[in-house]
Motif scaffolding. Sequence first.
Motif, short mmCIF file in Angstrom:
data_model
loop_
_atom_site.label_atom_id
_atom_site.label_comp_id
_atom_site.label_asym_id
_atom_site.label_seq_id
_atom_site.Cartn_x
_atom_site.Cartn_y
_atom_site.Cartn_z
N GLY A 142 -0.95 1.87 0.24
CA GLY A 142 -0.68 3.22 0.72
C GLY A 142 -0.55 4.23 -0.40
O GLY A 142 -0.72 3.90 -1.58
N ARG A 143 -0.22 5.47 0.01
CA ARG A 143 -0.11 6.57 -0.96
C ARG A 143 1.11 7.41 -0.68
O ARG A 143 1.67 7.38 0.41
CB ARG A 143 -1.34 7.47 -0.84
N GLY A 144 1.44 8.22 -1.66
CA GLY A 144 2.54 9.17 -1.50
C GLY A 144 3.83 8.49 -1.11
O GLY A 144 4.14 7.41 -1.58
N ARG A 145 4.58 9.12 -0.22
CA ARG A 145 5.88 8.59 0.18
C ARG A 145 5.79 7.37 1.08
O ARG A 145 6.78 6.71 1.34
CB ARG A 145 6.69 9.68 0.88
N ALA A 146 4.57 7.05 1.55
CA ALA A 146 4.40 5.90 2.44
C ALA A 146 4.01 4.63 1.67
O ALA A 146 3.74 3.61 2.27
CB ALA A 146 3.36 6.21 3.49
N LEU B 22 8.60 -5.33 -2.72
CA LEU B 22 9.80 -4.92 -3.46
C LEU B 22 10.44 -3.67 -2.86
O LEU B 22 11.66 -3.56 -2.81
CB LEU B 22 9.46 -4.67 -4.93
N ALA B 23 9.62 -2.70 -2.45
CA ALA B 23 10.16 -1.44 -1.92
C ALA B 23 9.16 -0.79 -0.96
O ALA B 23 7.95 -0.90 -1.14
CB ALA B 23 10.47 -0.47 -3.05
N ARG B 24 9.70 -0.12 0.02
CA ARG B 24 8.90 0.69 0.94
C ARG B 24 9.21 2.15 0.67
O ARG B 24 10.26 2.48 0.13
CB ARG B 24 9.23 0.31 2.38
N ARG B 25 8.28 3.01 1.07
CA ARG B 25 8.42 4.45 0.80
C ARG B 25 8.69 4.68 -0.68
O ARG B 25 9.55 5.47 -1.08
CB ARG B 25 9.52 5.07 1.65
N ALA B 26 7.94 3.93 -1.49
CA ALA B 26 8.15 3.96 -2.94
C ALA B 26 7.37 5.10 -3.59
O ALA B 26 6.25 5.41 -3.19
CB ALA B 26 7.72 2.62 -3.54
N ARG B 27 7.99 5.70 -4.57
CA ARG B 27 7.33 6.70 -5.43
C ARG B 27 7.39 6.17 -6.85
O ARG B 27 8.45 6.20 -7.47
CB ARG B 27 8.01 8.04 -5.30
N VAL B 28 6.26 5.69 -7.31
CA VAL B 28 6.18 5.08 -8.64
C VAL B 28 5.72 6.15 -9.62
O VAL B 28 4.67 6.76 -9.42
CB VAL B 28 5.20 3.89 -8.64
N PRO B 29 6.49 6.39 -10.66
CA PRO B 29 6.08 7.42 -11.63
C PRO B 29 4.83 6.99 -12.39
O PRO B 29 4.58 5.80 -12.57
CB PRO B 29 7.29 7.53 -12.57
N ARG B 30 4.04 7.97 -12.81
CA ARG B 30 2.87 7.66 -13.62
C ARG B 30 3.33 7.28 -15.02
O ARG B 30 4.37 7.71 -15.48
CB ARG B 30 1.96 8.87 -13.69
#
Length: 174
Positions: free
Chosen positions: A81-85, A127-135
């Motif tokens: 997925g992408r973004g907050r999803a 590991l996580a849902r609704r993940a935002r991984v920094p670049r």
Amino acid sequence: MRAFVALELPEAFADEVAALSRQLAAVCEGRFVAEGDHHLTLAFLGEVDEAGARAAMDALEAACAGVGPVELAAEGLGTFGRGRAATLWLGIRRSEELDLLARRVREELAARGLTYDEKDFLPHVTLARRARVPRGELGDLAFPLPDEARDVTLFRSILEPDGARYKSLHSVEL
């Protein structure tokens, strides 16, 4: 009830996954899976009734007969997925034994008339849902050391406002 079949993580591997998850939570936003709830899904069944759960238990027994422990080796991070999803996951190295186990579980479920999510099997631990991984760099991450998984379990997934809770319905030792 919502149900799925998963390979349980051995204790040391699970502890190291939890430690990696804590490291990531310090640099990533998201709803991280609770410690002790990490697993490797072999087949997601979705909604099943009591008869379906019993059939899934029989399928599990048949699929695991004669199968030995399965090696788990961490192989980097990934996302769906992408973004907050987005879902953040730890990849697990494919092996003949792991692929065979997933295929046998799925074949035995189908032989009993049970449906499951037919997406291609991609071995991973969420590991996580609704993940935002920094670049960029995530720091010096400590990945779990290789280990052997010995338990396959039919779980019930209970959805709650703060995430899913899992209840073991039936386990088979490899």
